[in-house]
Design an enzyme around this catalytic site. Structure first.
Site, mmCIF file in Angstrom:
data_model
loop_
_atom_site.group_PDB
_atom_site.id
_atom_site.type_symbol
_atom_site.label_atom_id
_atom_site.label_comp_id
_atom_site.label_asym_id
_atom_site.label_seq_id
_atom_site.Cartn_x
_atom_site.Cartn_y
_atom_site.Cartn_z
ATOM 1 N N SER A 136 0.684 -9.562 -1.760
ATOM 2 C CA SER A 136 0.904 -10.160 -3.293
ATOM 3 C C SER A 136 -0.250 -10.340 -4.272
ATOM 4 O O SER A 136 -0.432 -11.364 -5.060
ATOM 5 C CB SER A 136 1.894 -11.330 -3.223
ATOM 6 O OG SER A 136 3.260 -11.187 -2.651
ATOM 7 N N GLY A 179 4.988 -8.517 -0.397
ATOM 8 C CA GLY A 179 5.995 -8.327 -1.386
ATOM 9 C C GLY A 179 6.950 -9.541 -1.489
ATOM 10 O O GLY A 179 7.911 -9.310 -1.975
ATOM 11 N N ASN A 205 -1.716 0.589 -1.281
ATOM 12 C CA ASN A 205 -0.682 0.966 -0.455
ATOM 13 C C ASN A 205 0.666 1.322 -1.156
ATOM 14 O O ASN A 205 1.244 0.266 -1.275
ATOM 15 C CB ASN A 205 -0.599 -0.139 0.624
ATOM 16 C CG ASN A 205 0.662 0.390 1.741
ATOM 17 O OD1 ASN A 205 1.068 1.449 1.819
ATOM 18 N ND2 ASN A 205 0.732 -0.576 2.652
HETATM 19 P P1 PGA Z 1 2.094 -6.317 -1.448
HETATM 20 O O1 PGA Z 1 1.941 -5.433 -0.086
HETATM 21 O O2 PGA Z 1 0.824 -6.407 -2.419
HETATM 22 O O3 PGA Z 1 3.331 -5.938 -2.281
HETATM 23 O O4 PGA Z 1 2.339 -7.798 -0.905
HETATM 24 C C1 PGA Z 1 0.659 -5.513 0.660
HETATM 25 C C2 PGA Z 1 0.780 -4.722 1.708
HETATM 26 O O5 PGA Z 1 1.827 -4.624 2.473
HETATM 27 O O6 PGA Z 1 -0.038 -3.833 2.034
#
Ligand code: PGA
Length: 259
Positions: free
Chosen positions: A218, A179, A10
């Site tokens: 994450s 995130g 994503n």
């Molecule tokens: P992240 O995002 O891996 O940066 O935590 C995952 C997502 O929101 O699909």
């Protein structure tokens, strides 16, 4: 029937079309020896921002890596400035569409009812919904995780027909892990995924046993193997770590080792 792991990048509002082509070239190079396993041992998809879908689709043509959309509008067409329809995504060859991502819910006011309308629209097509669910930190601390996730699932799937449920993918993304660098432990992920599986089986019958449930929040090369080896973790939705083709490839390869 075993569930084939699905890894979805994503990209959120990152990477332009020109960067997407470079990314694809590097990813294909890294995964070259394993491309023949796509669709058999694992599935990979990338959800770029809309302007990069076309270029990325061309760069990945015939590779077996699929295209995903980050969102769509629930209406078929019309006066909805700035929105993107199902037909537009079909025309670009998308295989999946995210619906109900927590950033859409939190930053753009999407409700369970709106997510459900998008799910209904997708039921008309071969584009599989990746229905995102997950609790906030406050909800986790108030011990409401399973209740919140069950409500998000059942509202989106209420009255869903076979067309929708057969292709459904669910992504469990605890909002506090997105995130933030803070990942759910494999035990937390497995507990919530098992509860999601139970809800799916209760609502959809035996198909719920085959529904892929992805973990997101994450995920990175250093924690992917452990998360993906949990019984009900059937893949991952990857934000930050998917922006680098090497780290996305490493996560993809980890899924092969655990499948
Ligand atoms: P992240 O995002 O891996 O940066 O935590 C995952 C997502 O929101 O699909």
């Amino acid at each position: 029937m075993p569930r084939i792991p699905l890894l979805v990048a994503n990209w959120k509002m990152n990477l332009c079309a020109s960067e997407a082509s470079e990314f694809a070239a590097r990813l294909l190079e890294r995964l070259q020896p394993h491309l023949a396993d796509l669709g058999k041992a694992f599935d990979l998809a990338i959800a770029p921002a809309f302007p990069a879908l076309d270029r990325l689709g061309r760069a990945l043509a015939d590779s077996g890596i699929q295209l995903a959309a980050q969102n769509l509008h629930a209406e078929a067409s019309g006066a909805f400035t700035g929105e993107v329809s199902l037909a537009m995504l079909e025309d670009l060859g998308c295989s999946f569409a995210l619906i109900g991502h927590s950033e859409r819910r939190q930053l753009f006011g999407e409700t369970d009812a709106m997510v459900r309308a998008k799910a209904e629209r997708l039921a008309e097509s071969r584009i599989a919904p990746i229905l995102c669910v997950g609790e906030t930190l406050a909800q986790r601390e108030a011990d409401q995780t399973l209740e919140i996730v069950a409500k998000q699932l059942t509202t989106a799937l209420d009255g869903a027909d076979d067309g929708l449920t057969r292709q459904l993918v669910v992504a469990y993304e605890p909002v506090w892990a997105i995130g933030t660098g803070r990942t759910a432990t494999p035990e937390i992920a497995q507990t919530v995924h098992a509860a999601i599986r139970k809800t799916l089986i209760a609502r959809l019958g035996p198909i719920g046993e085959q529904t892929r449930i992805l973990y997101g929040g994450s995920v990175k090369p250093s924690n992917a193997r452990e998360l993906l080896s949990q019984h009900d973790v059937d893949g991952a939705l990857i934000g930050g770590a998917s922006l680098d083709p090497d780290s996305f490839a490493q996560i993809a390869l980890a899924s092969l080792e655990t499948s």
